[in-house]
Design a protein around this motif. Structure first.
Motif, PDB file in Angstrom:
ATOM      1  N   LYS A  10     104.868 -67.440  55.117  1.00  0.00           N
ATOM      2  CA  LYS A  10     105.880 -67.991  54.113  1.00  0.00           C
ATOM      3  C   LYS A  10     106.005 -69.454  53.901  1.00  0.00           C
ATOM      4  CE  LYS A  10     110.359 -68.098  55.458  1.00  0.00           C
ATOM      5  NZ  LYS A  10     112.047 -67.641  55.852  1.00  0.00           N
ATOM      6  N   ARG A  11     105.669 -70.067  55.026  1.00  0.00           N
ATOM      7  CA  ARG A  11     105.353 -71.508  55.165  1.00  0.00           C
ATOM      8  C   ARG A  11     104.186 -72.043  53.930  1.00  0.00           C
ATOM      9  NH1 ARG A  11     103.961 -72.657  59.919  1.00  0.00           N
ATOM     10  NH2 ARG A  11     105.994 -73.019  60.869  1.00  0.00           N
ATOM     11  N   GLU A  12     103.171 -71.259  54.030  1.00  0.00           N
ATOM     12  CA  GLU A  12     101.999 -71.503  53.155  1.00  0.00           C
ATOM     13  C   GLU A  12     102.381 -71.182  51.723  1.00  0.00           C
ATOM     14  OE1 GLU A  12      99.333 -73.268  53.976  1.00  0.00           O
ATOM     15  OE2 GLU A  12     100.414 -73.482  56.085  1.00  0.00           O
ATOM     16  N   LEU A  13     103.200 -70.209  51.755  1.00  0.00           N
ATOM     17  CA  LEU A  13     103.648 -69.845  50.330  1.00  0.00           C
ATOM     18  C   LEU A  13     104.183 -70.852  49.656  1.00  0.00           C
ATOM     19  CD1 LEU A  13     104.702 -66.215  50.506  1.00  0.00           C
ATOM     20  CD2 LEU A  13     103.017 -67.300  48.709  1.00  0.00           C
ATOM     21  N   LEU A  14     105.321 -71.640  50.330  1.00  0.00           N
ATOM     22  CA  LEU A  14     106.189 -72.650  49.795  1.00  0.00           C
ATOM     23  C   LEU A  14     105.158 -74.078  49.696  1.00  0.00           C
ATOM     24  CD1 LEU A  14     108.832 -73.581  48.961  1.00  0.00           C
ATOM     25  CD2 LEU A  14     109.154 -74.211  51.594  1.00  0.00           C
ATOM     26  N   LEU A  66     101.226 -76.295  43.090  1.00  0.00           N
ATOM     27  CA  LEU A  66     101.056 -75.559  41.763  1.00  0.00           C
ATOM     28  C   LEU A  66     102.185 -76.257  40.768  1.00  0.00           C
ATOM     29  CD1 LEU A  66     100.423 -71.966  42.685  1.00  0.00           C
ATOM     30  CD2 LEU A  66      98.740 -73.547  41.571  1.00  0.00           C
ATOM     31  N   ALA A  67     103.407 -76.234  41.137  1.00  0.00           N
ATOM     32  CA  ALA A  67     104.456 -76.948  40.182  1.00  0.00           C
ATOM     33  C   ALA A  67     104.262 -78.427  39.761  1.00  0.00           C
ATOM     34  CB  ALA A  67     105.864 -76.575  41.111  1.00  0.00           C
ATOM     35  N   LEU A  68     103.670 -79.189  40.925  1.00  0.00           N
ATOM     36  CA  LEU A  68     103.530 -80.512  40.612  1.00  0.00           C
ATOM     37  C   LEU A  68     102.292 -80.633  39.603  1.00  0.00           C
ATOM     38  CD1 LEU A  68     103.879 -82.323  44.011  1.00  0.00           C
ATOM     39  CD2 LEU A  68     105.297 -82.189  42.388  1.00  0.00           C
ATOM     40  N   GLU A 123     110.773 -79.989  35.135  1.00  0.00           N
ATOM     41  CA  GLU A 123     110.891 -78.714  34.690  1.00  0.00           C
ATOM     42  C   GLU A 123     110.339 -77.607  35.268  1.00  0.00           C
ATOM     43  OE1 GLU A 123     110.961 -76.725  29.985  1.00  0.00           O
ATOM     44  OE2 GLU A 123     109.979 -78.638  30.421  1.00  0.00           O
ATOM     45  N   ARG A 124     109.130 -77.683  35.682  1.00  0.00           N
ATOM     46  CA  ARG A 124     108.480 -76.852  36.724  1.00  0.00           C
ATOM     47  C   ARG A 124     108.899 -76.819  38.113  1.00  0.00           C
ATOM     48  NH1 ARG A 124     103.873 -79.331  34.301  1.00  0.00           N
ATOM     49  NH2 ARG A 124     103.491 -80.353  36.222  1.00  0.00           N
ATOM     50  N   TYR A 125     109.274 -78.062  38.657  1.00  0.00           N
ATOM     51  CA  TYR A 125     109.347 -78.280  40.142  1.00  0.00           C
ATOM     52  C   TYR A 125     110.858 -78.691  40.742  1.00  0.00           C
ATOM     53  CZ  TYR A 125     108.180 -80.361  44.602  1.00  0.00           C
ATOM     54  OH  TYR A 125     108.315 -80.729  46.077  1.00  0.00           O
ATOM     55  N   ALA A 126     111.711 -79.121  39.876  1.00  0.00           N
ATOM     56  CA  ALA A 126     113.197 -79.681  40.744  1.00  0.00           C
ATOM     57  C   ALA A 126     113.824 -78.640  41.393  1.00  0.00           C
ATOM     58  CB  ALA A 126     113.858 -80.054  39.592  1.00  0.00           C
ATOM     59  N   GLN A 127     113.874 -77.544  41.003  1.00  0.00           N
ATOM     60  CA  GLN A 127     114.541 -76.738  41.837  1.00  0.00           C
ATOM     61  C   GLN A 127     113.739 -76.104  43.112  1.00  0.00           C
ATOM     62  OE1 GLN A 127     115.449 -73.736  38.578  1.00  0.00           O
ATOM     63  NE2 GLN A 127     117.648 -73.639  39.405  1.00  0.00           N
TER      64      GLN A 127
END
Length: 223
Positions: free
Chosen positions: A64-68, A74-76, A116-120
């Motif tokens: 789970k940690r690696e997923l995050l 990817l989002a950045l 837009e991709r990453y804030a949340q």
């Protein structure tokens, strides 16, 4: 007699299937992390949302940690190409633009597109950092990298002309690091209903006012 050489079997269909499975797992993890938080999300929930087995999640994406961590990267960047954000063409465009106001507005554009991709997801990482020492280190490293990005931009901006009278470089870096964080985007766009375009315009105006002399605050650099 020599044993025959074993050749690794590669199937484009199998590779495409694995890629698609990875995308489903990442999408499921992101949806759940944002909806209910990192701690509350389990691998079993991610597997169920993605329509795969629990072992498939571990085999394809890790813990789970690696997923995050992977979702954050990817989002950045916007994709999985192994190129640092600061070396991306769109980021370099802001650094190399000779006009200070245009440079600032290009940087505001870049920040808007990233958030837009990453804030949340950034909020998820921040909260998760308080519950997991490794993610705590990850968060601190990410903030250090973000400050380095602010420093690189301010140094580039200062090479094109004077900063606002009375503003030294370290203070300019501090200000950009704070105002250029994901929190204002999330509060203005996700919570207050602003459009991404309105945020980008506001950030460009605000940064020009904060960083540049009055003669360099023109609006001609928008786009």
């Amino acid at each position: 007699m020599n044993s025959p050489i074993k050749r690794r079997y590669s199937s484009p269909l199998r590779e495409e299937g694995a890629r698609r499975t990875g995308e489903l797992i990442l999408a499921a993890a992101q949806e759940l992390f944002i909806a209910q938080g990192y701690v509350q999300t389990t691998i079993d929930q991610i597997a169920e949302r993605a329509g795969v087995s629990r072992p498939t999640v571990f085999a394809n994406a890790g813990s789970k940690r690696e997923l995050l961590k992977r979702l954050r990267d990817l989002a950045l960047a916007g994709d999985d190409e192994p190129v640092p954000v600061i070396e991306r063409t769109w980021y370099q465009e802001a650094l190399t633009e000779p006009d200070p106001a245009k440079s600032v507005r290009l940087h505001a554009r870049n920040m808007g597109r990233i958030y837009e991709r990453y804030a949340q997801l950034d909020e998820v990482v921040h909260h998760a950092a308080a519950t997991d020492p490794e993610l705590g280190d990850f968060w601190q490293t990410a903030e250090t990298q973000r400050r380095y990005g602010a420093q690189a931009f301010i140094e580039s901006l200062a090479s094109k002309g004077p900063l606002k009278p009375g503003l030294d470089r370290e203070s300019a870096i501090d200000m950009l690091w704070v105002i250029g964080a994901s929190d204002p985007y999330r509060r203005l766009v996700a919570e207050s209903g602003w459009t991404p375009e309105r945020y980008e315009e506001w950030l460009g105006d605000t940064l020009c006012d904060m960083l540049l002399p009055p003669a360099h605050k023109g609006r001609e650099g928008r786009g």
